[in-house]
Design a protein around this motif. Structure first.
Motif, PDB file in Angstrom:
ATOM      1  N   SER A  31       7.656  74.565  47.939  1.00 48.32           N
ATOM      2  CA  SER A  31       6.570  73.838  48.598  1.00 48.32           C
ATOM      3  C   SER A  31       6.969  73.298  49.966  1.00 48.32           C
ATOM      4  O   SER A  31       6.112  73.123  50.828  1.00 48.32           O
ATOM      5  CB  SER A  31       6.097  72.694  47.699  1.00 48.32           C
ATOM      6  OG  SER A  31       7.165  71.799  47.418  1.00 48.32           O
ATOM      7  N   ILE A  36      -1.756  71.653  50.374  1.00 49.95           N
ATOM      8  CA  ILE A  36      -1.902  71.655  48.915  1.00 49.95           C
ATOM      9  C   ILE A  36      -2.760  72.834  48.469  1.00 49.95           C
ATOM     10  O   ILE A  36      -2.498  73.444  47.412  1.00 49.95           O
ATOM     11  CB  ILE A  36      -2.507  70.330  48.434  1.00 49.95           C
ATOM     12  CG1 ILE A  36      -1.609  69.145  48.841  1.00 49.95           C
ATOM     13  CG2 ILE A  36      -2.696  70.343  46.930  1.00 49.95           C
ATOM     14  CD1 ILE A  36      -0.205  69.223  48.277  1.00 49.95           C
ATOM     15  N   ILE A  74      -0.732  75.927  48.122  1.00 46.33           N
ATOM     16  CA  ILE A  74       0.067  75.912  46.899  1.00 46.33           C
ATOM     17  C   ILE A  74      -0.803  76.245  45.685  1.00 46.33           C
ATOM     18  O   ILE A  74      -0.378  76.962  44.766  1.00 46.33           O
ATOM     19  CB  ILE A  74       0.735  74.540  46.724  1.00 46.33           C
ATOM     20  CG1 ILE A  74       1.751  74.305  47.855  1.00 46.33           C
ATOM     21  CG2 ILE A  74       1.410  74.416  45.365  1.00 46.33           C
ATOM     22  CD1 ILE A  74       2.327  72.916  47.877  1.00 46.33           C
ATOM     23  N   ARG A 117      -0.520  70.995  39.316  1.00 40.96           N
ATOM     24  CA  ARG A 117       0.624  71.351  40.158  1.00 40.96           C
ATOM     25  C   ARG A 117       0.522  70.677  41.523  1.00 40.96           C
ATOM     26  O   ARG A 117       1.495  70.118  42.032  1.00 40.96           O
ATOM     27  CB  ARG A 117       0.689  72.876  40.316  1.00 40.96           C
ATOM     28  CG  ARG A 117       1.552  73.376  41.460  1.00 40.96           C
ATOM     29  CD  ARG A 117       3.033  73.227  41.201  1.00 40.96           C
ATOM     30  NE  ARG A 117       3.821  73.491  42.399  1.00 40.96           N
ATOM     31  CZ  ARG A 117       4.172  74.712  42.832  1.00 40.96           C
ATOM     32  NH1 ARG A 117       3.771  75.778  42.155  1.00 40.96           N
ATOM     33  NH2 ARG A 117       4.908  74.867  43.914  1.00 40.96           N
ATOM     34  N   GLY A 118      -0.654  70.711  42.111  1.00 38.46           N
ATOM     35  CA  GLY A 118      -0.802  70.194  43.473  1.00 38.46           C
ATOM     36  C   GLY A 118      -0.762  68.685  43.575  1.00 38.46           C
ATOM     37  O   GLY A 118      -0.309  68.140  44.580  1.00 38.46           O
ATOM     38  N   GLU A 178       2.804  67.138  44.301  1.00 37.14           N
ATOM     39  CA  GLU A 178       3.645  67.631  45.397  1.00 37.14           C
ATOM     40  C   GLU A 178       3.932  66.523  46.413  1.00 37.14           C
ATOM     41  O   GLU A 178       3.042  65.760  46.780  1.00 37.14           O
ATOM     42  CB  GLU A 178       2.965  68.813  46.091  1.00 37.14           C
ATOM     43  CG  GLU A 178       2.932  70.082  45.268  1.00 37.14           C
ATOM     44  CD  GLU A 178       4.309  70.688  45.086  1.00 37.14           C
ATOM     45  OE1 GLU A 178       5.230  70.309  45.831  1.00 37.14           O
ATOM     46  OE2 GLU A 178       4.460  71.549  44.209  1.00 37.14           O
ATOM     47  N   THR A 179       5.174  66.480  46.841  1.00 39.22           N
ATOM     48  CA  THR A 179       5.596  65.460  47.809  1.00 39.22           C
ATOM     49  C   THR A 179       6.033  66.063  49.133  1.00 39.22           C
ATOM     50  O   THR A 179       5.617  65.594  50.206  1.00 39.22           O
ATOM     51  CB  THR A 179       6.756  64.625  47.236  1.00 39.22           C
ATOM     52  OG1 THR A 179       6.382  64.098  45.967  1.00 39.22           O
ATOM     53  CG2 THR A 179       7.113  63.474  48.165  1.00 39.22           C
TER      54      THR A 179
END
Length: 263
Positions: free
Chosen positions: A95, A124, A127, A184-185, A188-189
């Motif tokens: 990512s 995002i 992804i 999943r999204g 995310e960082t």
């Protein structure tokens, strides 16, 4: 499986132990104070995460489903093979590379839009896109060809058959894939560090101002030295655990109900 579940339960148990005391109404409705002060919450992060995810869903889900429809119903040549190949490749891309790509393309590069909600949503969505596409493709393949032929026999065209027969039949499985992509999204960082940047107050602008997000506040809170800020970071992590758990369980229930109906 038991060995793999041991660290999972240890992580969940430790995060719940550290973060349970922080969770409350104020945690979801108040902004974060300075790290050394107790109280407050991640209202800005929850608002920003919701804002970013809604935009990401609006970008990734229609495009992913449309791509899957093309691959299953129309794509027979090399172009379809190329799309499948790059979809599989995108699924495994770290990512942070997506964040770098969007940063170089939209934040401070080819287009200089700066940090903001929209560019974060683009990262995002990139992804989420391959996950939605692959899930929708597999579900569309499971729809029997007899159903398509029956629709054609009744005089329906290709588009009518897809919209009124194929998509409704595959809808439960597609919904499951979409929910897993959202799960999943939402955590995310790395892409958000390079696109949203972060904010400690509620930001309503679409673009041009840094936007907050729960993963960013967790990251910032966990790496400073004050116990109050660290405890809020554990509370934010526990909240994300809960959101992801709800989505995963919901996806499983939808899939189970769909299989039961088919049975």
């Amino acid at each position: 499986m038991a060995i793999a579940m041991v660290p999972l339960f240890l992580i969940i148990g430790y995060v719940a132990y550290r973060g349970y005391g922080v969770i409350g109404w104020d945690f979801f409705t108040q902004n974060e104070p300075p790290y050394r002060r107790e109280g407050g919450g991640y209202a800005a992060g929850f608002f920003g995460t919701l804002y970013i995810m809604l935009l990401s869903i609006a970008m990734a889900v229609p495009l992913g489903i449309a791509t899957a429809i093309y691959l299953v119903e129309y794509g027979t040549g090399r172009f379809a093979l190329v799309i499948r190949f790059f979809t599989d490749v995108m699924t495994g891309i770290p990512s942070i590379f997506v964040g770098l790509f969007v940063y170089g393309l939209l934040v401070s590069g080819w287009v200089t839009w700066g940090f903001g909600t929209f560019v974060a949503a683009v990262a995002i969505a990139i992804i989420m896109l391959p996950i939605v596409t692959r899930a929708a493709e597999e579900m569309l393949k499971l729809v029997p060809d007899e159903w398509r032929n029956a629709s054609f026999g009744l005089g329906a065209g290709k588009a009518q058959t897809i919209l009124r027969t194929v998509l409704p039949a595959a809808a439960p499985g597609i919904t499951t894939g979409v929910m897993l992509a959202i799960a999943r999204g939402i955590g995310e960082t790395a892409p958000l560090i390079l696109t949203a940047l972060g904010a400690s107050w509620i930001v309503t602008s679409l673009q041009g101002d840094p936007q907050g997000a729960v993963p960013l506040q967790i990251y910032d809170g966990a790496r400073q030295a004050f116990e109050a800020g660290i405890e809020r970071a554990f509370g934010g992590a526990l909240s994300l655990f809960g959101l992801v758990l709800i989505m995963v369980v919901g996806a499983r229930l939808i899939g189970a109900r769909a299989n039961k109906r088919k049975g």
